[in-house]
Design a protein around this motif. Structure first.
Motif, short mmCIF file in Angstrom:
data_model
loop_
_atom_site.label_atom_id
_atom_site.label_comp_id
_atom_site.label_asym_id
_atom_site.label_seq_id
_atom_site.Cartn_x
_atom_site.Cartn_y
_atom_site.Cartn_z
N LEU A 178 -7.96 5.66 6.86
CA LEU A 178 -8.02 5.85 5.63
C LEU A 178 -8.75 5.48 4.85
N HIS A 179 -9.14 6.24 3.85
CA HIS A 179 -10.07 5.97 2.70
C HIS A 179 -11.45 5.57 3.28
N GLN A 180 -12.07 6.08 4.77
CA GLN A 180 -13.41 5.00 5.88
C GLN A 180 -13.07 3.96 5.50
N GLY A 181 -10.95 3.71 5.89
CA GLY A 181 -10.99 2.09 6.29
C GLY A 181 -10.87 2.05 7.99
N SER A 182 -10.68 1.34 8.27
CA SER A 182 -10.56 1.09 10.24
C SER A 182 -9.78 2.17 10.52
N PRO A 183 -9.12 2.23 11.36
CA PRO A 183 -7.72 2.49 12.11
C PRO A 183 -6.91 1.85 12.19
N THR A 184 -5.95 3.06 11.97
CA THR A 184 -4.79 2.28 11.30
C THR A 184 -4.08 2.82 12.12
N ALA A 201 14.15 15.71 2.07
CA ALA A 201 14.14 16.00 0.81
C ALA A 201 13.77 15.45 -0.50
N MET A 202 13.30 13.54 -0.44
CA MET A 202 13.42 13.00 -1.29
C MET A 202 11.65 12.88 -1.39
N PRO A 203 10.91 13.00 -2.32
CA PRO A 203 9.48 13.29 -2.87
C PRO A 203 8.90 12.10 -2.47
N VAL A 204 8.64 12.02 -1.52
CA VAL A 204 7.86 10.73 -1.16
C VAL A 204 7.55 10.65 0.11
N ALA A 205 6.10 9.80 0.99
CA ALA A 205 5.86 9.99 1.95
C ALA A 205 6.63 8.34 2.27
N ILE A 206 6.86 7.65 3.46
CA ILE A 206 7.62 6.62 4.07
C ILE A 206 6.79 6.09 5.43
N GLN A 207 5.97 5.14 5.34
CA GLN A 207 4.89 5.43 6.48
C GLN A 207 5.28 3.82 6.94
N THR A 208 4.73 3.99 8.12
CA THR A 208 4.76 2.15 8.51
C THR A 208 3.55 2.20 8.91
N TRP A 209 2.44 1.18 9.02
CA TRP A 209 1.06 0.92 9.30
C TRP A 209 1.10 -0.49 9.68
N GLU A 210 0.04 0.04 11.06
CA GLU A 210 0.37 -1.20 11.64
C GLU A 210 -1.62 -1.20 11.76
N LEU A 211 -2.10 -2.69 11.36
CA LEU A 211 -3.30 -3.13 11.42
C LEU A 211 -3.56 -4.02 11.73
N GLU A 212 -4.77 -4.06 12.97
CA GLU A 212 -5.39 -4.79 13.62
C GLU A 212 -6.34 -5.94 12.84
N PRO A 213 -6.16 -6.98 13.09
CA PRO A 213 -6.61 -8.37 12.09
C PRO A 213 -8.15 -8.19 12.07
N GLY A 214 -8.54 -8.14 10.67
CA GLY A 214 -10.34 -7.11 10.36
C GLY A 214 -9.41 -6.23 9.44
N GLY A 215 -8.47 -5.27 9.73
CA GLY A 215 -8.03 -4.10 9.41
C GLY A 215 -7.94 -3.84 8.19
N TYR A 216 -8.60 -2.93 7.86
CA TYR A 216 -8.25 -2.81 6.41
C TYR A 216 -8.54 -0.96 5.97
N VAL A 260 -4.95 3.58 -9.39
CA VAL A 260 -5.98 2.19 -10.18
C VAL A 260 -6.44 1.78 -8.96
N GLU A 261 -7.32 1.67 -8.68
CA GLU A 261 -7.95 1.80 -7.15
C GLU A 261 -7.67 0.33 -6.19
N HIS A 262 -7.35 0.42 -5.44
CA HIS A 262 -7.14 -0.39 -4.48
C HIS A 262 -7.45 -0.80 -3.04
N ASP A 263 -7.38 -1.93 -2.60
CA ASP A 263 -6.92 -1.67 -0.94
C ASP A 263 -6.32 -2.78 -0.36
N LEU A 264 -6.51 -3.15 0.76
CA LEU A 264 -5.37 -3.34 0.87
C LEU A 264 -5.93 -3.94 2.90
N ARG A 265 -5.95 -5.69 3.19
CA ARG A 265 -6.58 -5.98 4.28
C ARG A 265 -5.98 -6.98 4.99
N ASN A 266 -6.00 -6.84 6.26
CA ASN A 266 -5.21 -8.14 7.05
C ASN A 266 -6.11 -9.09 6.86
#
Length: 141
Positions: free
Chosen positions: A14-20, A31-46, A93-99
């Motif tokens: 995602l967004h030039q991040g690490s493999p997720t 039918a809901m207008p949302v995406a629902i996902q589960t992500w798994e990031l390895e240690p140090g992943g972002y 709004v800019e944002h980032d998630l990191r393990n």
């Protein structure tokens, strides 16, 4: 419909991040207008610092940590997260998630186009608003 944990998973950056490792729950069958996902990031992943503007859809994202620990930046704010903590990243709004932990970070992510909704007919909304007004933190004594 039923979908088991780990069904139809794939690796995606995602967004030039690490493999997720990702599971896109009920892709194209809800039918809901949302995406629902589960992500798994390895240690140090972002995820990669990004915002959703100019791409045709003003996307708002909700993150809920299921397992592990993370750091999230949303705009100028920084949050330390553990299991059960959630963050809302408003559209544009800019944002980032990191393990930041030693193990896999599992996160439930719900995203969709920002818009209006009306849940006023549901008692759980009234109860939630009352708890927020009282400053209740949800812990039980």
């Amino acid at each position: 419909m039923f979908e088991a944990r780990g069904a139809h998973t794939f690796d995606y950056s995602l967004h030039q991040g690490s493999p997720t490792r990702m599971q896109f729950h009920f892709a194209d069958s809800m039918a809901m207008p949302v995406a629902i996902q589960t992500w798994e990031l390895e240690p140090g992943g972002y995820e990669g610092m990004h915002s959703h503007h100019g791409d045709g859809m003003a996307v708002e994202e909700f993150y809920l940590v299921l397992e592990g620990s993370a750091q999230m930046q949303v705009g100028q704010e920084h949050y330390e997260l553990g299991a059960g903590d959630s963050v809302l990243a408003p559209a544009e709004v800019e944002h980032d998630l990191r393990n930041t932990g030693d193990g896999v970070l599992r996160v439930l992510v719900v995203w969709g186009e920002a818009g209006s909704k009306d849940f006023s007919g549901f008692g759980s909304l009234a109860a939630s608003l009352a708890a927020r007004a009282e400053g209740t933190d949800g812990t039980r004594g």
